[in-house]
Design a protein around this motif. Structure first.
Motif, PDB file in Angstrom:
ATOM      1  N   SER A 135       0.817  -1.221   0.000  1.00 13.28           N
ATOM      2  CA  SER A 135       0.000   0.000   0.000  1.00 13.28           C
ATOM      3  C   SER A 135       0.847   1.264   0.000  1.00 13.28           C
ATOM      4  CB  SER A 135      -0.947   0.003   1.210  1.00 13.28           C
ATOM      5  OG  SER A 135      -0.211  -0.038   2.426  1.00 13.28           O
ATOM      6  N   GLY A 136       2.161   1.135   0.309  1.00 13.82           N
ATOM      7  CA  GLY A 136       3.049   2.298   0.263  1.00 13.82           C
ATOM      8  C   GLY A 136       3.540   2.786   1.610  1.00 13.82           C
ATOM      9  N   LYS A 137       3.316   2.018   2.664  1.00 16.38           N
ATOM     10  CA  LYS A 137       3.671   2.470   4.018  1.00 16.38           C
ATOM     11  C   LYS A 137       5.179   2.683   4.183  1.00 16.38           C
ATOM     12  CE  LYS A 137       1.890  -1.049   6.169  1.00 16.38           C
ATOM     13  NZ  LYS A 137       1.657  -1.834   4.939  1.00 16.38           N
ATOM     14  N   SER A 138       5.960   1.658   3.861  1.00 17.60           N
ATOM     15  CA  SER A 138       7.419   1.768   4.005  1.00 17.60           C
ATOM     16  C   SER A 138       7.979   2.814   3.046  1.00 17.60           C
ATOM     17  CB  SER A 138       8.091   0.412   3.747  1.00 17.60           C
ATOM     18  OG  SER A 138       7.698  -0.539   4.719  1.00 17.60           O
ATOM     19  N   THR A 139       7.389   2.905   1.863  1.00 20.19           N
ATOM     20  CA  THR A 139       7.818   3.915   0.898  1.00 20.19           C
ATOM     21  C   THR A 139       7.617   5.312   1.465  1.00 20.19           C
ATOM     22  OG1 THR A 139       7.286   2.487  -0.984  1.00 20.19           O
ATOM     23  CG2 THR A 139       7.432   4.849  -1.415  1.00 20.19           C
ATOM     24  N   LEU A 140       6.494   5.523   2.122  1.00 26.38           N
ATOM     25  CA  LEU A 140       6.222   6.838   2.721  1.00 26.38           C
ATOM     26  C   LEU A 140       7.257   7.178   3.791  1.00 26.38           C
ATOM     27  CD1 LEU A 140       4.513   9.350   2.982  1.00 26.38           C
ATOM     28  CD2 LEU A 140       2.972   8.100   4.520  1.00 26.38           C
ATOM     29  N   LEU A 141       7.621   6.201   4.627  1.00 22.33           N
ATOM     30  CA  LEU A 141       8.648   6.457   5.643  1.00 22.33           C
ATOM     31  C   LEU A 141       9.958   6.870   4.990  1.00 22.33           C
ATOM     32  CD1 LEU A 141       8.297   3.720   8.439  1.00 22.33           C
ATOM     33  CD2 LEU A 141       7.279   6.003   8.311  1.00 22.33           C
ATOM     34  N   ASN A 142      10.317   6.207   3.899  1.00 14.82           N
ATOM     35  CA  ASN A 142      11.577   6.528   3.224  1.00 14.82           C
ATOM     36  C   ASN A 142      11.521   7.875   2.503  1.00 14.82           C
ATOM     37  OD1 ASN A 142      13.677   4.298   3.478  1.00 14.82           O
ATOM     38  ND2 ASN A 142      11.851   3.114   2.996  1.00 14.82           N
ATOM     39  N   VAL A 143      10.344   8.281   2.067  1.00 11.70           N
ATOM     40  CA  VAL A 143      10.193   9.619   1.506  1.00 11.70           C
ATOM     41  C   VAL A 143      10.358  10.659   2.616  1.00 11.70           C
ATOM     42  CG1 VAL A 143       8.511  11.236   0.524  1.00 11.70           C
ATOM     43  CG2 VAL A 143       8.774   8.954  -0.462  1.00 11.70           C
ATOM     44  N   ILE A 144       9.762  10.395   3.776  1.00  9.28           N
ATOM     45  CA  ILE A 144       9.860  11.339   4.888  1.00  9.28           C
ATOM     46  C   ILE A 144      11.293  11.480   5.381  1.00  9.28           C
ATOM     47  CG2 ILE A 144       9.186  11.739   7.295  1.00  9.28           C
ATOM     48  CD1 ILE A 144       6.474  10.458   6.614  1.00  9.28           C
ATOM     49  N   ASN A 145      12.034  10.348   5.449  1.00  5.22           N
ATOM     50  CA  ASN A 145      13.405  10.437   5.962  1.00  5.22           C
ATOM     51  C   ASN A 145      14.413  10.892   4.913  1.00  5.22           C
ATOM     52  OD1 ASN A 145      14.543   8.210   4.503  1.00  5.22           O
ATOM     53  ND2 ASN A 145      13.767   6.766   6.016  1.00  5.22           N
ATOM     54  N   GLY A 146      13.951  11.104   3.693  1.00  3.27           N
ATOM     55  CA  GLY A 146      14.818  11.653   2.666  1.00  3.27           C
ATOM     56  C   GLY A 146      15.537  10.635   1.811  1.00  3.27           C
ATOM     57  N   SER A 147      15.324   9.335   2.085  1.00  2.76           N
ATOM     58  CA  SER A 147      15.974   8.298   1.282  1.00  2.76           C
ATOM     59  C   SER A 147      15.403   8.248  -0.132  1.00  2.76           C
ATOM     60  CB  SER A 147      15.807   6.927   1.948  1.00  2.76           C
ATOM     61  OG  SER A 147      16.428   6.907   3.220  1.00  2.76           O
ATOM     62  N   LEU A 148      14.128   8.593  -0.258  1.00  2.00           N
ATOM     63  CA  LEU A 148      13.471   8.644  -1.556  1.00  2.00           C
ATOM     64  C   LEU A 148      12.923  10.060  -1.777  1.00  2.00           C
ATOM     65  CD1 LEU A 148      11.418   5.309  -1.396  1.00  2.00           C
ATOM     66  CD2 LEU A 148      13.617   5.672  -2.536  1.00  2.00           C
ATOM     67  N   LYS A 149      12.895  10.468  -3.024  1.00  2.00           N
ATOM     68  CA  LYS A 149      12.433  11.816  -3.351  1.00  2.00           C
ATOM     69  C   LYS A 149      11.155  11.749  -4.176  1.00  2.00           C
ATOM     70  CE  LYS A 149      13.921  16.217  -5.343  1.00  2.00           C
ATOM     71  NZ  LYS A 149      15.037  16.942  -6.015  1.00  2.00           N
ATOM     72  N   PRO A 150      10.094  12.378  -3.700  1.00  4.05           N
ATOM     73  CA  PRO A 150       8.847  12.380  -4.479  1.00  4.05           C
ATOM     74  C   PRO A 150       8.989  13.253  -5.717  1.00  4.05           C
ATOM     75  CG  PRO A 150       8.641  13.847  -2.596  1.00  4.05           C
ATOM     76  CD  PRO A 150       9.972  13.148  -2.444  1.00  4.05           C
ATOM     77  N   TYR A 151       8.252  12.929  -6.764  1.00 10.60           N
ATOM     78  CA  TYR A 151       8.322  13.764  -7.966  1.00 10.60           C
ATOM     79  C   TYR A 151       7.303  14.901  -7.914  1.00 10.60           C
ATOM     80  CZ  TYR A 151       4.250  11.309 -10.039  1.00 10.60           C
ATOM     81  OH  TYR A 151       2.996  10.793 -10.306  1.00 10.60           O
ATOM     82  N   ARG A 152       6.426  14.844  -6.914  1.00 13.23           N
ATOM     83  CA  ARG A 152       5.478  15.930  -6.713  1.00 13.23           C
ATOM     84  C   ARG A 152       5.098  15.970  -5.242  1.00 13.23           C
ATOM     85  NH1 ARG A 152       0.113  15.224  -9.935  1.00 13.23           N
ATOM     86  NH2 ARG A 152       1.643  15.005 -11.633  1.00 13.23           N
ATOM     87  N   GLY A 153       4.822  17.139  -4.720  1.00 15.20           N
ATOM     88  CA  GLY A 153       4.438  17.274  -3.330  1.00 15.20           C
ATOM     89  C   GLY A 153       5.563  17.825  -2.473  1.00 15.20           C
ATOM     90  N   ARG A 154       5.282  17.984  -1.194  1.00 11.85           N
ATOM     91  CA  ARG A 154       6.246  18.638  -0.317  1.00 11.85           C
ATOM     92  C   ARG A 154       6.210  18.044   1.092  1.00 11.85           C
ATOM     93  NH1 ARG A 154       5.518  24.987   0.119  1.00 11.85           N
ATOM     94  NH2 ARG A 154       3.583  24.255   1.111  1.00 11.85           N
TER      95      ARG A 154
END
Length: 278
Positions: free
Chosen positions: A85-104
């Motif tokens: 569903s994207g839970k772990s992905t969201l954590l990695n976006v928040i910690n900066g390991s992954l960068k979203p292509y849209r949003g802040r």
């Protein structure tokens, strides 16, 4: 869970095993009205995710879709949802390991992240050596986490609960304001889960915020202040913990399923027991 209720109340007769049997049992018992007026912690907002979109490859499907989430100071927020569903992905976006292509992501606080496998945070042959890599001022913290007897132990020789506490202890040495935890109760028995939950509540009482991803609805029901459901890349349901589980039919606790329509506002085993014996 029905067995635990049966034993805790010293009832006689046939012990219920299933939720259906437990509901039949509750209908035969006189109980007091159970109310809990728990509310969302209204500390200052210290983290917000606004309209986050993320995919791993340019032509792959979106994992996060217009995802929004906020975290308050001193709050324990449990994020639930199925695998993928994207839970772990969201954590990695928040910690900066992954960068979203849209949003802040809006956050000016220090963040520490603990992945699903706590072994991944250790690189030395003893806890002491690992802790000293981060901060020499660890004595008070290891006493609070009951790790003093394990300083010379190799991290991989610890039990699941000990390893989880040691990993949290290490990342706390970075003096974060926010903890991100991915499936922290995975592999833990009930005793270890309760110890972990108590430690996390101590941290939130000190003003540290915790955002954890979990499949463990029973753990979330006992220790979380607020819960959210991530479905197909976005948070589709969010509320104060008790209201969240009372309003959900699938992502809810065994106690809520067992007592729904019989005992008002019960979402944990303890709620059911207190409503009966006071």
């Amino acid at each position: 869970m029905p067995v635990r209720v049966f034993n805790a109340l010293n009832l006689s007769g046939k012990c219920p095993v299933t939720i259906k049997d437990g509901r039949s049992l509750l209908k035969t018992i006189n109980f007091k009205k159970y109310n809990s007026d728990s509310e969302i912690k209204r500390g200052n907002q210290i983290l917000s995710c606004k309209d986050i979109w993320f995919r791993y490859e340019k032509k792959s499907k979106d994992i996060l879709k217009n995802c929004r989430l906020s975290l308050n100071e001193g709050e324990l927020y449990a994020l639930l949802g199925e695998n993928g569903s994207g839970k772990s992905t969201l954590l990695n976006v928040i910690n900066g390991s992954l960068k979203p292509y849209r949003g802040r992501i809006n956050c000016q606080k220090r963040i520490a992240y603990l992945p699903q496998n706590p072994k991944n945070v250790f690189v030395k042959d003893s806890l002491k050596a690992d802790f000293e890599l981060v901060n020499n001022s660890y004595k008070e913290l290891i006493e609070e986490f009951e790790l003093s007897d394990y300083l010379n132990t190799h991290p991989y020789d610890l039990s699941g609960g000990e390893l989880q506490r040691a990993a949290i202890c290490k990342i706390l040495l970075t003096e974060p304001d926010i903890l991100l935890l991915d499936e922290p109760t995975k592999g833990l028995d009930t005793y270890a889960k309760n110890k972990l939950g108590a430690f996390l509540k101590k941290l939130t009482d000190k003003g540290i915020s915790v955002l954890l991803v979990t499949h463990d609805v029973e753990f979330a029901a006992v220790f979380a202040d607020r819960c959210g459901l991530l479905f197909d890349g976005e948070i589709t349901s969010e509320n104060e913990c008790r209201k969240f589980f009372l309003n959900n039919t699938f992502y809810t606790t065994s106690a809520a399923k067992m007592s729904r329509g019989i005992i008002k506002n019960a979402v944990t085993t303890e709620d059911i027991i207190r409503s009966i014996d006071g």
